[in-house]
Design a protein around this motif. Structure first.
Motif, PDB file in Angstrom:
ATOM      1  N   ALA A 197       8.154   4.229   1.317  1.00  0.00           N
ATOM      2  CA  ALA A 197       7.308   4.766   2.380  1.00  0.00           C
ATOM      3  C   ALA A 197       6.029   3.960   2.562  1.00  0.00           C
ATOM      4  O   ALA A 197       5.195   4.299   3.409  1.00  0.00           O
ATOM      5  N   GLY A 198       5.857   2.920   1.789  1.00  0.00           N
ATOM      6  CA  GLY A 198       4.636   2.126   1.837  1.00  0.00           C
ATOM      7  C   GLY A 198       4.660   1.056   2.915  1.00  0.00           C
ATOM      8  O   GLY A 198       5.577   0.978   3.741  1.00  0.00           O
TER       9      GLY A 198
ATOM     10  N   THR B 169       7.034   4.866  -7.726  1.00  0.00           N
ATOM     11  CA  THR B 169       8.467   5.127  -7.725  1.00  0.00           C
ATOM     12  C   THR B 169       9.127   4.375  -6.564  1.00  0.00           C
ATOM     13  O   THR B 169       8.446   3.865  -5.670  1.00  0.00           O
ATOM     14  N   VAL B 170      10.441   4.326  -6.589  1.00  0.00           N
ATOM     15  CA  VAL B 170      11.190   3.699  -5.504  1.00  0.00           C
ATOM     16  C   VAL B 170      10.877   4.396  -4.176  1.00  0.00           C
ATOM     17  O   VAL B 170      10.706   3.741  -3.140  1.00  0.00           O
ATOM     18  N   GLU B 171      10.785   5.716  -4.198  1.00  0.00           N
ATOM     19  CA  GLU B 171      10.515   6.481  -2.982  1.00  0.00           C
ATOM     20  C   GLU B 171       9.108   6.204  -2.448  1.00  0.00           C
ATOM     21  O   GLU B 171       8.909   6.110  -1.224  1.00  0.00           O
ATOM     22  N   GLU B 172       8.130   6.081  -3.338  1.00  0.00           N
ATOM     23  CA  GLU B 172       6.757   5.813  -2.892  1.00  0.00           C
ATOM     24  C   GLU B 172       6.639   4.426  -2.264  1.00  0.00           C
ATOM     25  O   GLU B 172       5.955   4.259  -1.247  1.00  0.00           O
ATOM     26  N   ILE B 173       7.310   3.452  -2.844  1.00  0.00           N
ATOM     27  CA  ILE B 173       7.279   2.106  -2.262  1.00  0.00           C
ATOM     28  C   ILE B 173       8.024   2.081  -0.941  1.00  0.00           C
ATOM     29  O   ILE B 173       7.605   1.417   0.017  1.00  0.00           O
TER      30      ILE B 173
ATOM     31  N   ASP C 173       0.854  -1.190   0.000  1.00  0.00           N
ATOM     32  CA  ASP C 173       0.000   0.000   0.000  1.00  0.00           C
ATOM     33  C   ASP C 173       0.886   1.235   0.000  1.00  0.00           C
ATOM     34  O   ASP C 173       1.770   1.385   0.866  1.00  0.00           O
ATOM     35  N   ILE C 174       0.649   2.112  -0.970  1.00  0.00           N
ATOM     36  CA  ILE C 174       1.410   3.354  -1.053  1.00  0.00           C
ATOM     37  C   ILE C 174       0.445   4.531  -1.129  1.00  0.00           C
ATOM     38  O   ILE C 174      -0.756   4.367  -1.423  1.00  0.00           O
ATOM     39  N   VAL C 175       0.957   5.717  -0.855  1.00  0.00           N
ATOM     40  CA  VAL C 175       0.170   6.945  -0.996  1.00  0.00           C
ATOM     41  C   VAL C 175       0.600   7.636  -2.277  1.00  0.00           C
ATOM     42  O   VAL C 175       1.779   7.981  -2.452  1.00  0.00           O
ATOM     43  N   LYS C 176      -0.359   7.813  -3.176  1.00  0.00           N
ATOM     44  CA  LYS C 176      -0.067   8.469  -4.461  1.00  0.00           C
ATOM     45  C   LYS C 176      -1.196   9.437  -4.767  1.00  0.00           C
ATOM     46  O   LYS C 176      -2.374   9.051  -4.770  1.00  0.00           O
TER      47      LYS C 176
END
Length: 302
Positions: free
Chosen positions: A251-252, A245-249, A208-211
């Motif tokens: 922080a997921g 993105t790598v950054e979004e994952i 789960d990520i925040v996008k």
């Protein structure tokens, strides 16, 4: 002059004999054909049932492990490590294209051989578990190709040696390999055997990520030596095209895993030992002689 009475013949004429032989041949041919077809159907059903039972045992074991997976937040220790690592050998160089080296922590109920609360239980409930696909003889260490197959192994390290050797490490792969580096504790030991004829073993990680201020779920598949690492702070993972993105994952949060197995029939393994396939022909052969099984497993919140 006495009349000449001829006694009627009681035998078969040549035409009758030939006709009966033809009919008998036809009946036998039909019976043989029906028998061959029935045996083929029975063998296929038996192979499918055996493959199904093996895959079921494997997926049930993995489900129990992931459902009690342990992660502690607020640290840099690795709690799950996965990398793309198919076996480098196969029958007649027909290699598996996809497999993972998978290591994580779980409150497994079969720790201390299931003797929880007894004298064998040395305390603790966090075990280190590793899954690996290896091409070898499943019942011995003989290097004889006629006995080798693709074998999926499950190695469980009891809580006490887990605490002493692998828990709280920033490099879980190295810590696990240090512990399993001798024959007595190796992942590929006979006692760690779970399922054979596993041609492919894959895990898709659902994160789960925040996008765009919305929470969405994305799936991560590994390939080409990629790694997926879960620590108490972040997730290290390859990007997923434009989905994440790598950054979004990073922080997921890992919410589920999708385990997939491709299990070959015994006959397929035998044919692969005697034939060398091109890439395209091998894919067709695997599709015709294997069974696919998959399951999505939720992991505990952390």
């Amino acid at each position: 002059m006495k009349p000449n009475f001829r006694k009627p013949s009681t035998g078969f004429t040549l035409i009758e004999l030939l006709l009966s032989m033809v009919i008998t041949t036809i009946i036998i041919s039909i019976l043989v054909t029906v028998t061959v077809v029935s045996l083929d159907i029975w063998n296929r059903s038996r192979s499918e049932l055996r493959a199904s039972n093996q895959a079921k045992a494997m997926i049930e074991a993995m489900s129990a492990d992931f459902e009690s997976m342990v992660v502690r937040r607020g640290n840099d220790f690795q709690w799950l490590f996965a990398e793309f690592s198919p076996p480098d050998d196969g029958p007649n160089d027909n290699l598996s294209p996809n497999a993972l080296n998978l290591i994580f922590f779980s409150a497994a109920t079969d720790r201390y051989n299931g003797q929880i609360g007894e004298d064998a239980d040395l305390g603790g409930d966090i075990s280190n578990i590793g899954y690996q696909l290896i091409y070898k003889d499943p019942i011995s260490d003989q290097d004889v190709d006629s006995y080798k197959t693709f074998v999926l192994y499950r190695k469980i390290i009891d809580p006490k040696p887990t605490f002493e050797n692998t828990l709280g490490r920033v490099d879980l792969k190295t810590a696990f390999e240090t512990f399993t580096g001798n024959p007595a504790t190796a992942v590929g030991s006979v006692e760690n055997f779970v399922c054979e004829n596993v041609y492919q073993f894959t895990v898709k990680f659902h994160v789960d990520i925040v996008k765009n201020n919305q929470t969405i779920s994305v799936g991560v598949n590994l390939e080409n030596d990629q790694q997926f690492i879960l620590t108490g702070q972040t997730i290290t993972s390859p990007a997923i095209n434009s989905q994440a993105t790598v950054e979004e994952i990073a922080a997921g949060r890992l919410t589920a895993v999708e385990v997939s197995l491709t299990v070959l029939t015994d006959g397929a393994i035998k044919q692969m030992r005697g034939r060398k396939f091109t890439a395209g022909k091998l894919s067709e052969f695997i599709a015709e002689n294997s069974y696919q099984y998959s399951k999505i497993i939720s992991v505990p919140s952390y």
